[in-house]
Design an enzyme around this catalytic site. Sequence first.
Site, mmCIF file in Angstrom:
data_model
loop_
_atom_site.group_PDB
_atom_site.id
_atom_site.type_symbol
_atom_site.label_atom_id
_atom_site.label_comp_id
_atom_site.label_asym_id
_atom_site.label_seq_id
_atom_site.Cartn_x
_atom_site.Cartn_y
_atom_site.Cartn_z
ATOM 1 C CG HIS A 38 -2.193 0.668 1.111
ATOM 2 N ND1 HIS A 38 -3.099 0.778 0.214
ATOM 3 C CD2 HIS A 38 -2.436 1.894 1.941
ATOM 4 C CE1 HIS A 38 -3.852 1.586 0.511
ATOM 5 N NE2 HIS A 38 -3.671 2.306 1.374
ATOM 6 C CE LYS A 96 -7.429 8.455 1.545
ATOM 7 N NZ LYS A 96 -7.901 9.011 2.732
ATOM 8 C CE LYS A 140 -2.825 7.565 1.310
ATOM 9 N NZ LYS A 140 -3.652 8.278 2.454
ATOM 10 C CG ASP A 178 -4.912 11.617 1.779
ATOM 11 O OD1 ASP A 178 -4.145 12.592 1.970
ATOM 12 O OD2 ASP A 178 -4.864 10.657 2.492
ATOM 13 C CD GLU A 208 -7.809 12.463 2.962
ATOM 14 O OE1 GLU A 208 -8.423 11.846 2.241
ATOM 15 O OE2 GLU A 208 -7.229 11.818 4.208
ATOM 16 C CG ASP A 214 -6.494 12.913 7.341
ATOM 17 O OD1 ASP A 214 -6.828 12.885 8.414
ATOM 18 O OD2 ASP A 214 -5.965 11.817 6.790
ATOM 19 C CE LYS A 229 -7.438 9.281 8.892
ATOM 20 N NZ LYS A 229 -6.106 9.670 8.208
ATOM 21 C CD GLU A 273 -9.700 7.401 4.985
ATOM 22 O OE1 GLU A 273 -9.611 7.549 3.771
ATOM 23 O OE2 GLU A 273 -9.268 7.820 5.626
#
Length: 373
Positions: free
Chosen positions: A22, A167, A169, A198, A224, A249, A273, A327
């Site tokens: 990831h 989304k 990255k 993001d 983001e 964020d 979060k 998410e």
Amino acid sequence: MSEIKITRIETFIVDLPTIRPHHLSMAVMRTQSMVIIRLFSSDGIEGLGEATTIGGISYADEFPEGIKLAIDTYFTPLLVNQDPTKINSLMKLLDKNVSGNNFAKSGIETALLDAHAKRLGVPVHNLFGGALSPTLPVLWTLASGNTDTDIAEAQKLLTDKKHNVFKLKIGSRDPKADIEHVSAIKSALGESVKITVDVNQAWSEQIAKRAIQKLQDAGVDLIEQPLAKHNFEGMARLSAYFEVPIMADEAAGSVQDAYKLAKLNAARVFALKIAKSGGLTNIAKQAAIAQGAGISLYGGTMLEGTIGTLASAHIFSTLPNLDWGTELFGPLLLTDDIVKKPITYKNFSLEIPQGAGLGIELDMNQVEKYKRK
Ligand code: MUC
Ligand code: MG
């Protein structure tokens, strides 16, 4: 009822492999490491909590080994022998004695809430007035590091009715490569599929101004955290200039951050979060600030496993302004689980368990298998 006491707090680190690497702007994840908390009380009730971050020490100030050490050395002596039902008092005690360490605080508050909801025989969301819906929409993050792999991954998830918002990255490569990558995915998936990006703080304001213009033209729906987390003024300038909403964020950590961002019009959406804000109760407070300021909400993840994901889901389900969904796909990024009954994901959503507490049980064989020795 005689007074109940916290008798013991056990913590351990679980390392679970991811289904594929990831790629984020600051790290590439191949495993996820979570601190699992078991909080035991004299009435025989056990509360489960999770404190998880991303990419070791690269994403946040806290890191798995440090979180465990902080809880074992400093939190536990403060909490043992205290009444576990007095959750606000205990979190106030922690805030007075422990500076920062919000990820660890979130894990502890989760364990206290799970235990208390079990004690009352209700789901955790009931402690916050009840869920507005039994399910939550969940997007998927495409971050394989390769455009064609990302497109194939998204198409499979759309066909399987797992996720219909994606989304991406970005931020680790040069902006030109990122814009080509995002535009290719947007045009392959079509107009009706929402795409958010993001940047994870990777851009200067000057780069952001040029790049966001191109992303807006390509039809991207949400941007983001393009700038460094402390650059609230820069975020305000971008928010005023662009039609595409800018979401905070990393900048939207605490309740105080939420207030300052709202005051400066620095974001049109907050990604919430539980880890950043130090627990579920603080999420409700940040959400109230957002509601008062007309700011939309998004249910963020620290890529937690099932325990942290469900703690997040319980509180997010109570928020009226969760306009951008969630998410909460963390458990789906992992090859295995440590709970007896994993979360049900279907119809682009996650189902919130309606059993007592968080609604889950540890599978001790699985814990043994993945627990760091
Ligand atoms: C972040 O910054 O939003 C959430 C999903 C993902 O892939 O990374 C995160 C962290
Ligand atoms: Mg983010």
